[in-house]
Write a protein that holds these residues in place. Structure first.
Motif, PDB file in Angstrom:
ATOM      1  N   PRO A  54       0.838  -1.197   0.000  1.00  0.00           N
ATOM      2  CA  PRO A  54       0.000   0.000   0.000  1.00  0.00           C
ATOM      3  C   PRO A  54       0.879   1.256   0.000  1.00  0.00           C
ATOM      4  O   PRO A  54       1.868   1.328   0.716  1.00  0.00           O
ATOM      5  CB  PRO A  54      -0.800  -0.115   1.301  1.00  0.00           C
ATOM      6  CG  PRO A  54      -0.812  -1.585   1.602  1.00  0.00           C
ATOM      7  CD  PRO A  54       0.524  -2.095   1.113  1.00  0.00           C
ATOM      8  N   CYS A  60       0.307   9.117  -2.421  1.00  0.00           N
ATOM      9  CA  CYS A  60      -1.080   9.446  -2.773  1.00  0.00           C
ATOM     10  C   CYS A  60      -1.249  10.937  -3.043  1.00  0.00           C
ATOM     11  O   CYS A  60      -1.987  11.326  -3.951  1.00  0.00           O
ATOM     12  CB  CYS A  60      -2.032   8.989  -1.675  1.00  0.00           C
ATOM     13  SG  CYS A  60      -2.254   7.195  -1.613  1.00  0.00           S
ATOM     14  N   THR A  94      -5.766   2.454  -4.709  1.00  0.00           N
ATOM     15  CA  THR A  94      -5.611   2.558  -3.256  1.00  0.00           C
ATOM     16  C   THR A  94      -5.647   4.020  -2.818  1.00  0.00           C
ATOM     17  O   THR A  94      -6.150   4.342  -1.741  1.00  0.00           O
ATOM     18  CB  THR A  94      -4.291   1.893  -2.802  1.00  0.00           C
ATOM     19  OG1 THR A  94      -4.314   0.514  -3.195  1.00  0.00           O
ATOM     20  CG2 THR A  94      -4.111   1.980  -1.299  1.00  0.00           C
TER      21      THR A  94
END
Length: 113
Positions: A54, A60, A94
């Motif tokens: 992840p 992100c 994700t």
């Protein structure tokens, strides 16, 4: 040893990305992304070897503004040797991005979510 391997992978991705950007003048601006930021924050999550991990919040934060369809047009067989397109899709999803099933990213076809 692992640190040297990571640095080599990062350097290789930078060289490939730089070559793509120079060969396709304006593509980086067209895709509205910072290749160095993308590489520094996300490369360890999308490298061809190893398990799916992840992504970090930093990755992100960088990837949320990436035009994935635009960048997918730049994926060459050389890039696919270093970067797992399956992991790219995993990281993007994700991080909350929508990646359309059936989209081509290099030779990889995005599967359903």
């Amino acid at each position: 040893m692992a640190s040297a391997s990571f640095r080599f992978l990062t350097l290789a991705i930078l060289v490939i990305a730089g070559t793509l950007v120079c060969a396709n003048h304006g593509v980086s601006a067209q895709c509205q992304t910072s290749i160095p930021s993308l590489i520094s924050q996300c490369s360890k999550y999308v490298k061809a070897s190893g398990p799916e991990i992840p992504p970090s919040q930093g990755c992100c934060d960088v990837i949320k503004d990436v035009d994935i369809p635009c960048l997918c047009k730049l994926v060459t067989p050389e890039v696919e040797k270093l970067v797992s397109m399956k992991k790219v899709v995993f990281v993007a999803r994700t991080c909350g991005l929508t990646v359309q099933p059936g989209m081509k990213c290099g030779s990889f076809t995005v599967p359903p979510a």
